[in-house]
Design an enzyme around this catalytic site. Structure first.
Site, PDB file in Angstrom:
ATOM      1  N   ASN A 300      53.162  40.874  40.009  1.00  0.00           N
ATOM      2  CA  ASN A 300      54.337  40.303  40.654  1.00  0.00           C
ATOM      3  C   ASN A 300      54.344  40.312  42.213  1.00  0.00           C
ATOM      4  O   ASN A 300      54.303  41.419  42.876  1.00  0.00           O
ATOM      5  CB  ASN A 300      55.851  40.696  40.332  1.00  0.00           C
ATOM      6  N   HIS A 330      44.174  47.914  41.194  1.00  0.00           N
ATOM      7  CA  HIS A 330      44.102  46.619  40.428  1.00  0.00           C
ATOM      8  C   HIS A 330      45.233  45.811  40.630  1.00  0.00           C
ATOM      9  O   HIS A 330      44.953  44.636  41.150  1.00  0.00           O
ATOM     10  CB  HIS A 330      44.156  47.081  38.845  1.00  0.00           C
ATOM     11  N   GLU A 331      46.515  46.501  40.728  1.00  0.00           N
ATOM     12  CA  GLU A 331      47.517  45.193  41.045  1.00  0.00           C
ATOM     13  C   GLU A 331      47.529  45.052  42.423  1.00  0.00           C
ATOM     14  O   GLU A 331      47.869  43.674  43.168  1.00  0.00           O
ATOM     15  CB  GLU A 331      48.869  46.067  40.572  1.00  0.00           C
TER      16      GLU A 331
END
Length: 878
Positions: A300, A330-331
């Site tokens: 998000n 990664h995010e």
């Protein structure tokens, strides 16, 4: 997913018809324990006179108004769509609905902490679940600005994509419908909609967030509740101050190592901003660890959610610690690749995930203490990719996604692990500098927009000078994995006179691909260690590739194809190298080379070329010398699978007992307090099978026995209890006592697992019935129960579940959300049986249900493939 699908053709038509400007979403989280009021006002342009629809999954729609005309919800709300006719050039739509809280990890998930009864909410929208929280044109290319206004208890933390504003106290009698939506309490009353009732008994407040940049709906977010928060900040390379927060439940706050998360995040920011040549595109960066999560994390925009299993209340393996770091990075990589620049449609989802997987591994290896991240990638991600790519359900990386159901079914090891592996190969093919220069240009050219694969490839072609059209076709539009096998001859003095690599492909997927790869030559040094003495990097093209660079060299002890793991391919060892590996695998000093040899031996075992009993003996001989946590964990899992399902059934009991004995012995031999000792104890508890094993576990559980340097903490104590239940030395009374001592969400899940482990047919059937009959069970309890059900030493305990399983799965599919149906049906499949009866029953169900939902059929096809492979491996283990 009846009534909730969306086809690509519908999405294309809708994106050609409309352009979305903005959403104002007003949420009242105080009215009910099961639903919340959602008011959405969306502005968009359209072709005059056209018709379309907006997506919404909700129990009730109370009000719909389009361009000042009130519409009858009973007529326009059909199959999770609000139908919109007679559009004008500029349109304003308002939808008021009662939306449902979920306990499935989809939409807006509601969790009550059993420790203190506090309520925690978080959203999870990938792939199409923003429509569970507000009315939305739910497709990635209809980007818009989103403005959220939320009413909730004033003491809660409130987090969304934009920085959290100061809340405004709600005066007595006010409702959440005030704020930026333009709908006051009086306006709602005029519509005939009753005012909101505050069921919380608390003082309320309203938070009015600033509008987001233009982003896709699936990366919007709302996280709310009495979360504990720790804050920090960093300076972006464009000079902005970026606030950061780390959040978790209050009952876990003592275990939250926020300073470490901030440190990793700060290093990741500097690395990515430098190499992407683009400043972080959002205004703040919050990371929230949330309960009952379905996956590792979700990107998000500016409000990343993570599984709270990454909050370590007990000791965890180094493999898990490293995986958390990779997940954090990664995010973060997604903030650019996926959020700043987003795919037009879900057929390019692989590129989002694969890029983040590759970039996070690269960053982990470069800027954190986990320098062996590429070894972990080989041992974990590639193993997953190779397994997924050999299933009947394999598909191209760039898959045709006809509808949302296709997205669900293709959210797999091809999308993540194979895609990441092939991107690593692409980097080797074009060169790292050219690759990153192309990526930086891609971000600048397409910022805040939507793209397709060709947009990235065109940038890489310009920076590398390579034509990638053929490469992309061979690698991204075809399925299956190649196998590379070395063949060599030597003269009487041991000098190589010919060296050829043979490339093969499975008959169903016969594509021969180009591979940029290295060949490593390994010899014993004067200490008896196997070290690399020569490296040859080449292009493998076609079925036969001669390697001139090795001709004239003395044959080394071990020859390793795909050294450094640049290529995506299964590899085989020549006979002499195989012999050396069997004797001296643990003496290979380089962890990545060692992981590649482990992988080659495992692939040969699964393919029926290397007997399972031989692999079992070899792995037991060398696993004690493995130093890399993820490689060790993977090998131990493979040992468990080999003992239980791959060795010939006549030797299964012997292998299971030997595995437990060996693991206990390895635990005693391991260094006190080491990761290896911890893993051996954990796997011993999982693999206990004899009275002697049970006696030792009882000693650990009671404290009369111990290992130097190892503390039996809360989670390890549960695992030991699971082992005691497995061997019949503990049952309901012990489980209840353990739960009373650990009355947390984790304790509830561990207790559900333990009850399902109980080794009687009655207990197995009770666990089975609990999942089949209870449609309201939370996702985490479903996972834990299913795992316990299939945790057996005697697979015969599951025989009588075959018939009820196949009788139940159609009903499960029809009555659950996609994720819960998948979780339940996959988890209940009695795979430990791995016998002919299960194979036949699976085939018969597939034959009898040719028109079942593709996602359901895929689950059974993949489960059947596992049984079929196990039977073939057993047959080879004579």
């Amino acid at each position: 997913m009846p009534g909730q699908n969306l086809t690509r053709l519908e999405a294309i038509n809708r994106s050609e018809l409309i352009t979305v400007d903005s959403y104002a979403v007003n949420l009242d989280l105080t009215t009910s324990e099961t639903t919340f009021r959602s008011t959405t006002t969306v502005t968009f342009t359209a072709a005059a006179g056209a018709s379309t629809f907006i997506d919404l999954v909700a129990p009730t729609v109370e009000f719909v108004e389009l361009n000042g005309v009130v519409l009858d919800p009973a007529k326009v709300f059909v199959d999770s769509r609000v139908l919109l006719d007679d559009l004008t050039e500029h349109n304003t739509l308002t939808v008021v609905a009662q939306c449902a809280y979920m306990n499935t990890g989809e939409g807006l998930h509601r969790f009550v902490d059993p420790v203190d009864q506090e309520v925690y909410l978080y959203s999870q929208f990938e792939v199409p679940d923003a429509r569970r929280m507000f009315a939305v044109f739910e497709q990635p290319d209809l980007k818009a600005s989103f403005q959220f206004t939320v009413t909730a208890p004033a003491r809660w933390q409130m987090v969304s994509n934009q920085p959290t504003p100061e809340p405004t106290a709600v005066t007595s009698g006010a409702t959440a419908a005030s704020g930026n939506s333009g709908l006051s309490a009086a306006a709602l009353a005029a519509m005939g909609i009753p005012g909101a009732q505050n069921i919380t008994g608390e003082e309320l407040a309203t938070w009015c967030f600033e509008p987001t940049p233009r982003i896709s709906s699936y990366i919007t977010a709302l996280i709310a509740g009495p979360y504990d928060v720790q804050r920090s900040q960093l300076t972006s390379h464009d000079g902005r101050t970026i606030p950061m927060g780390v959040f978790c439940r209050k009952s876990l706050s003592e275990f939250m190592d926020a300073d470490y998360i901030f440190d990793i995040t700060t290093k990741g920011f500097a690395f990515f901003e430098s190499h992407f040549d683009y400043a972080y595109p959002f205004d703040k960066y919050d990371q929230l660890f949330v309960p009952e999560y379905n996956m590792g994390a979700m990107e998000n925009a500016g409000a990343v959610t993570f599984t709270e299993s990454y909050v370590f209340r007990s000791k965890v393996t180094d493999a898990v610690k490293e995986r958390r770091v990779v997940t954090v990075l990664h995010e973060l990589a997604h903030m650019w690749f996926g959020n700043l620049v987003t795919m037009k449609w879900w057929n390019d989802l692989w590129l989002n995930e694969s890029f983040a997987e590759w970039a996070s591994t690269w960053a982990t290896a470069e800027v954190t203490e986990w320098k062996g991240a590429w070894t972990t990638f080989a041992a974990l991600e590639k193993t997953w990719a190779y397994r997924q790519d050999q299933l009947p359900s394999t598909h191209p990386i760039f898959a045709e996604i006809a509808n949302l159901e296709d997205v669900y079914t293709n959210f797999d090891g091809i999308t993540y692990a194979k895609g990441g592996s092939v991107l690593k190969q692409l980097v080797a093919w074009v060169g790292l500098d050219a690759f990153m220069t192309g990526v930086a240009q891609y971000f600048k050219k397409h910022a805040w927009g939507n793209t397709e694969l060709t947009d990235l490839l065109s940038e890489l072609e310009q920076t590398s000078g390579r034509d990638l059209s053929t490469w992309a076709q061979l690698w991204l539009e075809t399925s299956g994995v190649n196998t590379l096998t070395p063949t060599l001859t030597t003269d009487d003095s041991g000098v190589i006179t010919e060296f050829v690599i043979t490339q093969s492909a499975p008959a169903d997927y016969p594509t021969i691909r180009p591979h940029r790869m290295a060949i490593g030559c390994y010899d014993f040094d004067d200490r008896g260690a196997l070290v690399r003495t020569h490296r040859e990097e080449i292009d493998v093209v076609g079925e036969l590739t001669a390697v001139a660079g090795l001709v004239g060299r003395t044959r080394p002890a071990l020859i390793l194809l795909n050294d450094d793991d640049l290529a995506y391919a299964k590899i085989r060892l020549d006979p002499d190298s195989l012999s050396v590996a069997c004797d001296a695998l643990g003496q290979i000093t380089d962890p990545l080379a060692r992981a590649l040899v482990w992988g080659a031996l495992w692939d040969a075992t699964r393919d029926g070329e290397f007997p399972a009993s031989d692999y079992f003996s070899l792995a037991l001989s060398h696993v004690g010398s493995e130093t890399e946590s993820t490689t060790l964990r993977g090998t131990l899992n493979q040992l468990v699978q080999t003992a239980h399902t791959y060795v010939h059934p006549d030797r299964r009991n012997e292998a299971v007992e030997l595995l437990g004995d060996a693991l206990l012995n390895l635990a005693h031999q391991a260094a006190p307090g080491s990761d290896a000792q911890f893993q051996f104890v954990k796997f011993f508890a999982q693999s206990a099978s004899t009275d002697q094993h049970g006696q030792f576990l009882e000693g650990l559980y009671s404290g009369s026995l111990s290992f130097d340097g190892l503390t039996i903490d809360t989670d390890l104590r549960w695992e030991i209890l699971h082992g005691l239940v497995l061997v019949g030395r503990a049952g309901e009374d012990e489980i209840a006592a353990a739960l009373a001592a650990d009355a947390t969400a984790s304790g509830q899940q561990a207790a559900a697992h333990a009850r399902a482990v109980i080794g009687t047919e009655q207990a197995k059937r009770a666990a089975f019935d609990a999942l089949v009959n209870n449609v309201d069970a939370p996702n985490a309890i479903v996972r834990a129960t299913a795992a316990g059900l299939c945790h057996v030493n005697d697979p015969g305990l599951l025989t009588d579940l075959i018939a009820p399983y196949f009788a139940a799965i159609n009903g499960i599919w029809e009555t659950r959300s996609y994720h819960m149906a998948d979780e339940t049906i996959s988890g209940l499949y009695p795979s430990p049986l791995a016998n002919e009866a299960l194979r036949v029953a699976s085939q018969e169900w597939l034959a009898a249900n040719p028109n079942a939902a593709p996602g359901l059929r895929r689950i059974i096809i993949e489960c059947l493939a596992g049984v079929t492979r196990a039977l073939a491996v057993q047959a080879n283990d004579k």
